[in-house]
Design an enzyme around this catalytic site. Structure first.
Site, PDB file in Angstrom:
ATOM      1  N   CYS A  16      -4.005  -4.239  -9.635  1.00 37.99           N
ATOM      2  CA  CYS A  16      -3.278  -2.970  -9.481  1.00 37.99           C
ATOM      3  C   CYS A  16      -1.794  -3.259  -9.705  1.00 37.99           C
ATOM      4  CB  CYS A  16      -3.570  -2.304  -8.136  1.00 37.99           C
ATOM      5  SG  CYS A  16      -3.039  -3.233  -6.678  1.00 37.99           S
ATOM      6  N   ASN A  19      -0.552  -5.122  -5.660  1.00 43.04           N
ATOM      7  CA  ASN A  19      -1.530  -6.027  -5.019  1.00 43.04           C
ATOM      8  C   ASN A  19      -1.433  -5.969  -3.485  1.00 43.04           C
ATOM      9  OD1 ASN A  19      -2.376  -9.600  -5.091  1.00 43.04           O
ATOM     10  ND2 ASN A  19      -3.714  -7.854  -4.925  1.00 43.04           N
ATOM     11  N   CYS A  21      -2.357  -2.594  -1.987  1.00 44.16           N
ATOM     12  CA  CYS A  21      -3.156  -1.423  -1.577  1.00 44.16           C
ATOM     13  C   CYS A  21      -4.522  -1.407  -2.268  1.00 44.16           C
ATOM     14  CB  CYS A  21      -2.408  -0.119  -1.871  1.00 44.16           C
ATOM     15  SG  CYS A  21      -0.846   0.043  -0.978  1.00 44.16           S
ATOM     16  N   ARG A  22      -4.562  -0.990  -3.531  1.00 45.68           N
ATOM     17  CA  ARG A  22      -5.857  -0.757  -4.192  1.00 45.68           C
ATOM     18  C   ARG A  22      -6.627  -2.034  -4.468  1.00 45.68           C
ATOM     19  NH1 ARG A  22      -3.276   2.595  -8.928  1.00 45.68           N
ATOM     20  NH2 ARG A  22      -1.683   1.031  -8.431  1.00 45.68           N
ATOM     21  N   SER A  23      -5.986  -3.042  -5.090  1.00 47.22           N
ATOM     22  CA  SER A  23      -6.785  -4.225  -5.479  1.00 47.22           C
ATOM     23  C   SER A  23      -7.218  -5.085  -4.286  1.00 47.22           C
ATOM     24  CB  SER A  23      -6.083  -5.046  -6.568  1.00 47.22           C
ATOM     25  OG  SER A  23      -4.850  -5.557  -6.146  1.00 47.22           O
ATOM     26  N   ASP A 131      -3.108   5.908  -6.706  1.00 44.49           N
ATOM     27  CA  ASP A 131      -2.281   4.984  -5.922  1.00 44.49           C
ATOM     28  C   ASP A 131      -1.908   5.648  -4.595  1.00 44.49           C
ATOM     29  OD1 ASP A 131      -0.469   3.236  -4.889  1.00 44.49           O
ATOM     30  OD2 ASP A 131       0.659   2.981  -6.750  1.00 44.49           O
TER      31      ASP A 131
HETATM   32  P1  4NP Z   1      -0.935  -0.874  -5.224  1.00 43.44           P
HETATM   33  O1  4NP Z   1       0.133   0.152  -4.605  1.00 43.44           O
HETATM   34  O2  4NP Z   1      -0.591  -1.021  -6.680  1.00 43.44           O
HETATM   35  O3  4NP Z   1      -2.240  -0.155  -5.028  1.00 43.44           O
HETATM   36  O4  4NP Z   1      -0.802  -2.134  -4.439  1.00 43.44           O
HETATM   37  C1  4NP Z   1       1.511  -0.036  -4.711  1.00 43.44           C
HETATM   38  C2  4NP Z   1       2.142  -0.919  -3.884  1.00 43.44           C
HETATM   39  C3  4NP Z   1       3.513  -1.082  -3.973  1.00 43.44           C
HETATM   40  C4  4NP Z   1       4.237  -0.346  -4.886  1.00 43.44           C
HETATM   41  C5  4NP Z   1       3.595   0.545  -5.722  1.00 43.44           C
HETATM   42  C6  4NP Z   1       2.232   0.691  -5.641  1.00 43.44           C
HETATM   43  N1  4NP Z   1       5.635  -0.493  -4.943  1.00 43.44           N
HETATM   44  O5  4NP Z   1       6.271   0.205  -5.752  1.00 43.44           O
HETATM   45  O6  4NP Z   1       6.216  -1.326  -4.224  1.00 43.44           O
END
Ligand code: 4NP
Length: 162
Positions: A16, A19, A21-23, A131
């Site tokens: 993702c 790294n 939340c989703r993954s 997301d």
């Molecule tokens: P992820 O979510 O891609 O599912 O881990 C996010 C986590 C952090 C950020 C964006 C999306 N960020 O902009 O810091």
């Protein structure tokens, strides 16, 4: 690099943006699903971005996993690297942006198959896993529902492949 003992073991990387939340939720769901099925695979997750390298999953992601009986607190974020395209058989991206960013660093002779997570679900091909990072806390339940369905589809695919 691959270890000798891993040669016959399928290896799947969940990808993702951050790294956190989703993954990691996808990795947690897949670890539980493959363990339940008694299938030995190598699983990991990574982000295309480097902001959260070394951090544990977002508290809201950890809480959602805990609600589903799974502990992802020990996972630590890392950034996708070119080596991952040789170390894994399959890289599953959460959304189109992740797919685009991954293609940008994919070596020409990469051996990993690169696809969207939801391409594994009938009728969901081409869709991204939303997301939840900037959204309401209940977005994490929807993320879990998506990634656990992906985990179940993976187990079904690897079960039927013997
Ligand atoms: P992820 O979510 O891609 O599912 O881990 C996010 C986590 C952090 C950020 C964006 C999306 N960020 O902009 O810091």
């Amino acid at each position: 690099m691959r270890e000798d003992g891993d040669i016959a073991k399928p290896a799947i990387l969940f990808l993702c943006l951050g790294n956190i939340c989703r993954s990691p939720l996808a990795e947690g769901a897949a670890r539980a699903a493959f363990a339940r099925a008694g299938i030995d695979v190598r699983l990991d997750s990574a982000g295309t971005g480097d902001w959260h390298v070394g951090h544990p999953p977002d508290d809201r992601a950890q809480a959602e996993a805990r609600r589903r009986g799974i502990d992802i607190s020990g996972l630590r974020a890392r950034q996708l690297s070119a080596d991952d395209f040789y170390d894994f058989d399959l890289i599953l991206a959460a959304d189109e942006a992740n797919l685009r960013d991954a293609r940008a660093i994919r070596p020409a002779d990469a051996t990993a198959d690169l696809r969207l997570m939801l391409d594994l679900l009938p009728g969901r091909g081409g869709e991204g896993v939303t997301d939840p990072y900037y959204g309401r806390d209940d977005g994490f339940a929807a993320t879990w529902d998506d990634v656990s369905a992906v985990a179940a589809a993976l187990v079904a695919e690897f079960s039927s492949n013997g």
